[in-house]
Write an enzyme that holds these catalytic residues in place. Sequence first.
Site, PDB file in Angstrom:
ATOM      1  CG  ASN A 194      -1.994   1.107   1.140  1.00 22.96           C
ATOM      2  OD1 ASN A 194      -1.914   1.997   0.296  1.00 22.96           O
ATOM      3  ND2 ASN A 194      -2.970   1.049   2.017  1.00 22.96           N
ATOM      4  CG  ASP A 195       1.859   2.857   3.765  1.00 21.74           C
ATOM      5  OD1 ASP A 195       0.745   3.340   3.515  1.00 21.74           O
ATOM      6  OD2 ASP A 195       2.166   2.368   4.867  1.00 21.74           O
ATOM      7  CB  VAL A 196       6.029   0.791  -1.086  1.00 20.45           C
ATOM      8  CG1 VAL A 196       6.639   0.653   0.305  1.00 20.45           C
ATOM      9  CG2 VAL A 196       5.287  -0.478  -1.475  1.00 20.45           C
TER      10      VAL A 196
ATOM     11  CB  ALA B  15       1.620   5.525   6.261  1.00 20.00           C
TER      12      ALA B  15
END
Length: 479
Positions: A405-407, A447
Site C-alpha cells: 500500500n504505502d510504497v 501509515a
Amino acid sequence: MHEAVTSVPPFVALAYLVAGVLFILALRGLSSPATSRTGNRFGMAGMAIAVATTLYTHDLTSLPEIVGAIAIGGVIGFITARKIAMTDMPQLVAAFHSLVGLAAVLVGAAAYLNPAAFGILDTVTNEIHNASRIELGLGVAIGAITFSGSVIAFLKLNGNMSGKPIMLPGRHAINLGTLAAILGLIAWFYVMAAPSLVAPWLFWTVIGLSFAIGFLLIIPIGGADMPVVVSMLNSYSGWAAAAMGFTLGNSAMIITGALVGSSGAILSYIMCKAMNRSFISVIAGGFGADAGPAGAGGAVIDRPYKRGSAEDAAFLMKQAESVIIVPGYGMAVSQAQHALREMGDLLKKEGISVKYAIHPVAGRMPGHMNVLLAEANVGYDDVFELEDINGEFGQCDVAFVIGANDVTNPAAKTDKTSPIYGMPILDVANAKSVLFVKRSMGGAGYAGVDNEVFYMDNTMMLLADAKKMVEEIVKGLAH
C-alpha cells in the site's frame, strides 16, 4: 568461569584474522539473494573458528558447563530456524537482537563484579582500568538500549502491542535528558577515583537508564517504519558486542561487532533515504511519529472504485505482454509467495514477460520481500529494485500489486501534508492496468493514508485474502 591466559600463542592472531575475513565474506555474500547461502556458510565457519580459538586460549574451569550451554543454545537455534514461518522472521530478528544486547549487559556486569578475572583490574590501585571503565559503560549502555528496544520492536511486530505510534508527552525532552544523564554518569564513572568501592550505584544506574531509554526510543515508532528500526537495532547490537570485545580483550569480538555495527548503520542510512527520513532523527527515536494532518485520522474515504474477480484478473493478464508484480506485507501475512511464483510461471509459459518490483522498505525488515520470493524459488534475475524497474511501469500492461500500500501511494509525491510525503514509491499508477490485491477497502496501510490508486480508472480492486485470490487466478490461467 574462566581465567584469562597471560601468554597468547602466535597462531591466535592469525585465527582471529581468518575469522574476521570470513565475516567480511559473509557480509558480502548476504548482499545478494543469489549468494546469501554461501555468505551464511562463511559466517558460520568464521564463528566456529572464533569460538574454538577463544576456548583454546583460556584456562577453562568448567568445560562441561560451557559445552552444555553451547549445545542448548545450538539446539534451540536449530529448532527455531526449522519451525519459524517466514512471515514471523522480522520479530525473530528483533528477538535475536535483544539477546545480543542482554548478553553484552551480562558480560559487562560480570566484568564489573569480578574485574580481575577479566584482566581489567589495576593491581596498583586495585581499581578497574580507566579505559575499561569507558568500555564497560558504553558496552552495557548500548547493550541495554538494544535489549529493551528490541523487546518493544518484537512486541509491535508480533502483534502483542499496537503497531501505531505511542506518543508520550514531552518525549523529546525526556529522551534527551535521559541520554545526557547516561553519558554524564559514564563520564563520572571514568573520572572517579574508586568507582567500584565508593559508588557502585553509578554502574547500575547507567544500566537502568539505558533499559528505560531503549523503551522510550522505540515505543513512539509506528509499524510503517519498522524496517528501519530493525536495521538500527542490528547496528546497536554490533556496537555493544564491539565494546564488550575491548573489555574482554578479544579481537574477534571487536572485528565482528564493528562489522555488524557499521553495516547496520549503512543499511539504516539506505533505508532512511528510501523512506525520506532523517538519519539523525532515527537515532533520536520517534522519527515516524510526527505525522501531518493527512495521517492524523487515517480514515478511508468512501469513493467509487472498480471491483474485479480472479477470473477478470486472469483474463486481463492473459492478454498482456508484460506483467510487473509488486509484493508487499499483505503477501507475507497470507504466505502467498508460492502461489505467486506459480502464477508467474504460468504467465511465462504464455510468453508473457514477468518481473518482480521490490521497494526497499516493503515488509517489516530489510530484504523481507527478497527473502520470501527466494523461499518460493523465484529466479533472482526476475527480481528488480525500485530504481532499476520504476521506469518500466509506463510501458507495462499490468501491474499486479499484492498487499503493497504505502510504497505505491502517489500521495508521497503529491500531498505535502502526508506523513509519507517525499518517500520514493513504485509508480504502479503509470501501468496500463493495475490489479490491486487487498483484503478489504477498510484498511489504509500502516501509515494510515488512503491510496489514490484504488480509485483510478485503470485500477481493478481484488478484495480477498491474498493467497486465496492468487490461487484462484492460477486456476483461471490454467484453463
